[in-house]
Design an enzyme around this catalytic site. Sequence first.
Site, PDB file in Angstrom:
ATOM      1  N   TYR A   1       0.838  -1.206   0.000  1.00  0.00           N
ATOM      2  CA  TYR A   1       0.000   0.000   0.000  1.00  0.00           C
ATOM      3  C   TYR A   1       0.874   1.258   0.000  1.00  0.00           C
ATOM      4  CZ  TYR A   1      -3.353   3.506   1.553  1.00  0.00           C
ATOM      5  OH  TYR A   1      -4.125   4.638   1.662  1.00  0.00           O
TER       6      TYR A   1
ATOM      7  N   LYS B   1       1.447   4.203  -3.002  1.00  0.00           N
ATOM      8  CA  LYS B   1       1.272   5.642  -2.774  1.00  0.00           C
ATOM      9  C   LYS B   1       2.555   6.410  -3.107  1.00  0.00           C
ATOM     10  CE  LYS B   1      -2.956   5.406  -1.353  1.00  0.00           C
ATOM     11  NZ  LYS B   1      -4.046   5.936  -2.201  1.00  0.00           N
TER      12      LYS B   1
END
Length: 214
Positions: free
Chosen positions: A123, A127
Amino acid sequence: MKTAIVIGATGLIGQHLLNQLLTDPTFSKVVAITRKPIQYNSKKIVNHVVDFNKLPSYSAQFNGNVLFSCLGTTKKQAGSIENQRIVDVGYQYQAAKMAAKNGVAHYVLVSSSGANKNANSAYFKMKGELENMVKPLSFQRISILQPSLLLGERNQFRLGEVLSSYLLPIICKLPFLKRYRPIEGAQVAKKMISLSKQQGEQCEIYSLDELFNT
C-alpha cells in the site's frame, strides 16, 4: 471564480470535499467524475459518469482550474493488490496526466502517511510510486497531502478501521506515535480547499501534522 474537478467524490474525503465546495464562493462549478451517478441538490455540481477502464475516452471532462484527487480503494474491495494498484496508481495517474495536458493549473492529491516507493508495504509502495509519477507532470502547482487513518462515516463498514479509530487516538498520545494519529476526513477536505486558495511552491508535500493546521 474557479472550476473544481473531483475524482473519488463518493469516498470519505470526497463526500466532505463536495459538501464544502458547494458552500465555497471561490468555486462556481464542481465537476464530479464518478463511476456511478451521485445525487446533489445543486446546479453547481456537474456529474460525469465514466468507465474508469476507458478513462482516456473522457479527457474532455478533465477541464477546470483545480483537480482534487481523493480516489482510492482497498485490497478487500478490489479483490487483490494488483486490482487495487489499477485504481490507486493506474486510474489516478491517467486522470492527472489528462488534467495536466488540458492545462489544469493545480493538482491536489490525497496520498498517505508512510508513502514511499521503496516501502515493504504494498500500500505505502503504491502511494509512493504515484507521488513520484505525478511530480514531473506539467501542472503549475502540485499539493500532496499525507494523512494517516481517516475518521468519519463511510458507506462501507470496515472493522479494522473502526477498531483503529477507537484505539489509535489513545495509543498515539505517546510522543513517538503522534505522527500516526487519526484525522477526520472533513479536516483533510478543508485543508485541500484551503490550499487551492493560497499561493504555494511548484510541488509541496503536507505531512500529517501540517494537515491539522488549516
